[in-house]
Design an enzyme around this catalytic site. Structure first.
Site, short mmCIF file in Angstrom:
data_model
loop_
_atom_site.label_atom_id
_atom_site.label_comp_id
_atom_site.label_asym_id
_atom_site.label_seq_id
_atom_site.Cartn_x
_atom_site.Cartn_y
_atom_site.Cartn_z
N GLU A 178 9.22 16.80 14.65
CA GLU A 178 9.72 16.57 13.30
C GLU A 178 9.03 17.53 12.34
O GLU A 178 7.80 17.51 12.21
CB GLU A 178 9.44 15.13 12.89
CG GLU A 178 10.05 14.78 11.57
CD GLU A 178 9.77 13.33 11.17
OE1 GLU A 178 8.60 12.92 11.25
OE2 GLU A 178 10.72 12.64 10.79
N GLU B 251 8.68 1.87 11.11
CA GLU B 251 9.78 2.82 10.88
C GLU B 251 9.17 4.21 10.88
O GLU B 251 8.46 4.57 9.95
CB GLU B 251 10.44 2.55 9.51
CG GLU B 251 11.06 1.19 9.36
CD GLU B 251 12.30 1.00 10.19
OE1 GLU B 251 12.76 1.96 10.85
OE2 GLU B 251 12.83 -0.12 10.20
N CYS C 193 13.38 11.10 7.01
CA CYS C 193 13.29 10.71 8.42
C CYS C 193 14.65 10.73 9.10
O CYS C 193 14.76 10.89 10.30
CB CYS C 193 12.68 9.32 8.52
SG CYS C 193 13.53 8.12 7.50
N LYS D 268 0.88 -1.17 0.00
CA LYS D 268 0.00 0.00 0.00
C LYS D 268 0.91 1.22 0.00
O LYS D 268 1.27 1.74 1.05
CB LYS D 268 -0.88 -0.03 1.25
CG LYS D 268 -2.22 0.62 1.12
CD LYS D 268 -2.20 2.07 0.72
CE LYS D 268 -1.93 3.07 1.82
NZ LYS D 268 -1.75 4.44 1.31
P1 NAD Z 1 1.79 8.83 7.02
O1 NAD Z 1 1.97 8.12 8.31
O2 NAD Z 1 0.74 9.84 6.90
O3 NAD Z 1 1.49 7.76 5.86
C1 NAD Z 1 2.33 6.65 5.61
C2 NAD Z 1 1.52 5.58 4.92
O4 NAD Z 1 0.53 5.09 5.82
C3 NAD Z 1 0.77 6.07 3.68
O5 NAD Z 1 0.77 5.08 2.69
C4 NAD Z 1 -0.63 6.28 4.23
O6 NAD Z 1 -1.63 6.23 3.25
C5 NAD Z 1 -0.74 5.13 5.22
N1 NAD Z 1 -1.76 5.30 6.26
C6 NAD Z 1 -2.33 6.47 6.71
N2 NAD Z 1 -3.26 6.20 7.65
C7 NAD Z 1 -3.29 4.85 7.81
C8 NAD Z 1 -4.04 3.97 8.64
N3 NAD Z 1 -4.96 4.43 9.49
N4 NAD Z 1 -3.81 2.65 8.56
C9 NAD Z 1 -2.87 2.16 7.72
N5 NAD Z 1 -2.13 2.94 6.89
C10 NAD Z 1 -2.34 4.27 6.94
O7 NAD Z 1 3.23 9.40 6.63
P2 NAD Z 1 3.63 10.24 5.34
O8 NAD Z 1 3.11 11.63 5.54
O9 NAD Z 1 3.29 9.52 4.11
O10 NAD Z 1 5.22 10.25 5.46
C11 NAD Z 1 5.93 11.12 6.32
C12 NAD Z 1 6.28 10.45 7.63
O11 NAD Z 1 6.98 9.24 7.37
C13 NAD Z 1 7.21 11.27 8.49
O12 NAD Z 1 6.76 11.29 9.82
C14 NAD Z 1 8.54 10.54 8.41
O13 NAD Z 1 9.40 10.68 9.49
C15 NAD Z 1 8.12 9.14 8.23
N6 NAD Z 1 9.19 8.37 7.58
C16 NAD Z 1 9.88 7.45 8.31
C17 NAD Z 1 10.91 6.74 7.74
C18 NAD Z 1 11.69 5.70 8.50
O14 NAD Z 1 12.25 4.81 7.86
N7 NAD Z 1 11.76 5.74 9.80
C19 NAD Z 1 11.24 6.96 6.42
C20 NAD Z 1 10.51 7.91 5.70
C21 NAD Z 1 9.47 8.59 6.29
#
Ligand code: NAD
Length: 471
Positions: free
Chosen positions: A378, A244, A278, A169
């Site tokens: 962040e 992550e 991140c 997804k």
């Molecule tokens: P997000 O948490 O909004 O979304 C991530 C994914 O989860 C998307 O595909 C989204 O559609 C899905 N999602 C949203 N709600 C959900 C739910 N209720 N159930 C299941 N899936 C759901 O994050 P984002 O805005 O896409 O990305 C930015 C964030 O990602 C930042 O906080 C960043 O730090 C983090 N990030 C972490 C890493 C790491 O490896 N630690 C790497 C890159 C980004």
């Protein structure tokens, strides 16, 4: 105008059951460049059923058979590096230099997983006991928008290496990038059902993966808030989870650091992926005795980090991915000013001449105190906080005074001393003197930065369940 109406299920591109159509916006000018049809719960369930059927056979494959599949994926992704880079620039606004590097990493991660699989003993025995590492089942792989093709490749590589099948997804705002990546997967001619991809909303398709009893494991990369939801909701079906999440990584500049190297490195680390990373080192901890020199070194180095059109090879910082992300960064810049931090470089608003898109000004705050919101939360944009410390103990204390623990950086001339400081930092990875990566090293966070590890043998083990047979 491009249109995408399909998902990838059971080895084929199939028409969406979901009917919601979403616009894909070019972040450099705010114009609609594509219309994509989003998956719904039914699409997700069809993908899960396909992955479940495929698991019955694939879970019994040998290491060699899995390695062969990983090598094929490496070849088909490598063959499209230019296309994957260009679509990352177009849809996400990734600066082209960075985008190319991350796409090359997306191709190489399949080889890294094949190597790790070779090194990981899947059977161990002693006395009359034999322990085997069994693939856990269908894996739900949920990823964010900031390095779409890389996350898709990395998660799929570990899952397939372990003998799991996958339902993926990706972020719905990355659908054009996902489409090119899927063409690579299709070209690799995997057995049907090994890799299924349904692009839909998180609270629809993601939630179905988390709730569905036929999904054994969720590997998620994204925000802390969604990570917590997944851990809580996944408990109902006893999901194994790898999370992550975010970071607020410290970069400790020791007092013997050579600023001519350390400051440009610090800016690379802070503005990585236009600050939407991140692992970005967003808190630069500086000995108070060298603050004046550091200010000057930042002013000298900053011209090499211009904001600009992402397709221009000179650009270091491209636009933010969406208007929402642009507004978020602006909010934090205003917050930092209100809290009393001094803007050394950048500030509110668009860079001159880049008013049309979601461009922000690469910003460095000095006079930051570790209790300010800009130092604790962040931001996910190109905003660096310079924080003064008194001595080594104080630096370590400030570095660890955070809810996060994903990554840390230490810069100094005396490497033995830098190692000693690194050993006391609470973070999943610490890089000494620069931005470093190793696709065999575990990646993941302490504290609110997550649960579990990805990459190398650690990443494959996250998809395996140990089973002991005793005679
Ligand atoms: P997000 O948490 O909004 O979304 C991530 C994914 O989860 C998307 O595909 C989204 O559609 C899905 N999602 C949203 N709600 C959900 C739910 N209720 N159930 C299941 N899936 C759901 O994050 P984002 O805005 O896409 O990305 C930015 C964030 O990602 C930042 O906080 C960043 O730090 C983090 N990030 C972490 C890493 C790491 O490896 N630690 C790497 C890159 C980004």
């Amino acid at each position: 105008m491009k249109t995408i109406t399909t998902h990838y299920i059971d080895g084929e591109f199939v028409e969406s059951h979901g009917r919601e159509v979403m616009d894909i916006i070019n972040p450099t000018n705010g114009k609609v460049i594509a219309k994509v049809t989003l998956a719904d719960e039914e699409d997700a369930r069809r993908a899960i059923a396909a992955a479940k059927r495929a698991f019955a056979t694939y879970s019994h494959t040998t290491k060699q058979e899995r390695a062969e599949i990983l090598h094929r994926l490496h070849e088909t992704v490598s063959a499209r590096v230019d296309d994957l880079t260009n679509v990352m620039v177009e849809e996400y606004g990734g600066a082209i230099q960075f985008s190319r590097l991350i796409i090359e990493a997306a191709a190489n991660v399949f080889l890294a997983a094949a190597k790790a699989l070779q090194e990981l003993p899947l059977t161990r025995s002693w006395g009359k006991t034999t322990v085997t590492l069994e693939p856990v089942g269908v894996a739900g792989l949920i990823s964010p928008w900031n390095a779409n093709s890389f996350f898709l490749s990395a998660k799929l590589a570990s899952a397939l290496a372990a003998g799991c099948t996958a339902v993926m997804k990706p972020s719905e705002i990355s659908t054009l990038q996902t489409q090119v990546w899927l063409e690579c997967v299709h070209a690799a001619k995997l057995p049907s059902g090994l890799c299924n991809v349904v692009a839909g909303r998180g609270d629809v398709v993601g939630a179905e993966l988390v709730r569905n009893p036929d999904v054994a494991k969720i590997s998620f990369t994204g925000s802390v808030a969604v990570g917590k939801t997944i851990m809580r909701d996944g408990a109902a079906t006893m999901k194994r989870v790898t999370l992550e999440l975010g970071g607020k990584s410290p970069n400790i500049l020791l007092d013997d650091a050579d600023l001519k190297e350390a400051i440009p490195n610090a800016l690379v680390i802070a503005f990585l992926n236009s600050g939407q990373a991140c692992v970005a080192g967003t808190r630069l901890l500086v000995p108070r005795s060298r603050l004046a020199e550091v200010r000057q070194a930042i002013l000298d180095a900053i011209p090499a980090f211009p904001a600009g059109e992402p397709a221009d090879p000179k650009t270091a910082v491209g636009p933010m991915v969406t208007e929402k992300q642009y507004e978020r960064v602006q909010w934090y810049i205003r917050k930092g000013i209100e809290e009393g931090a001094e803007v050394l470089v950048g500030g509110e608003g668009h860079p001159k001449g880049l008013e049309a898109g979601y461009f922000v000004r690469p910003t460095v705050f000095v006079g930051v105190n570790n209790n300010m919101a800009i130092a604790r939360e962040e931001i996910f944009g190109p905003v660096l906080c310079v924080i003064a410390y008194e001595d080594e103990e104080d630096a370590i204390r400030i570095a660890n005074d955070t809810d996060f623990g994903l990554h840390a950086y230490v810069s100094g001339s005396d490497v033995a001393r830098a190692r000693r400081v690194a050993s006391r930092i609470l973070a999943g990875r610490v890089a000494i003197n620069g931005m470093l990566d190793d696709q065999q090293a575990p990646f993941g966070g302490f504290k609110h930065s997550g649960v579990g590890r990805e990459f190398g043998t650690f990443g494959i083990e996250a998809f395996l369940e140990p089973k002991a047979v005793m005679e």
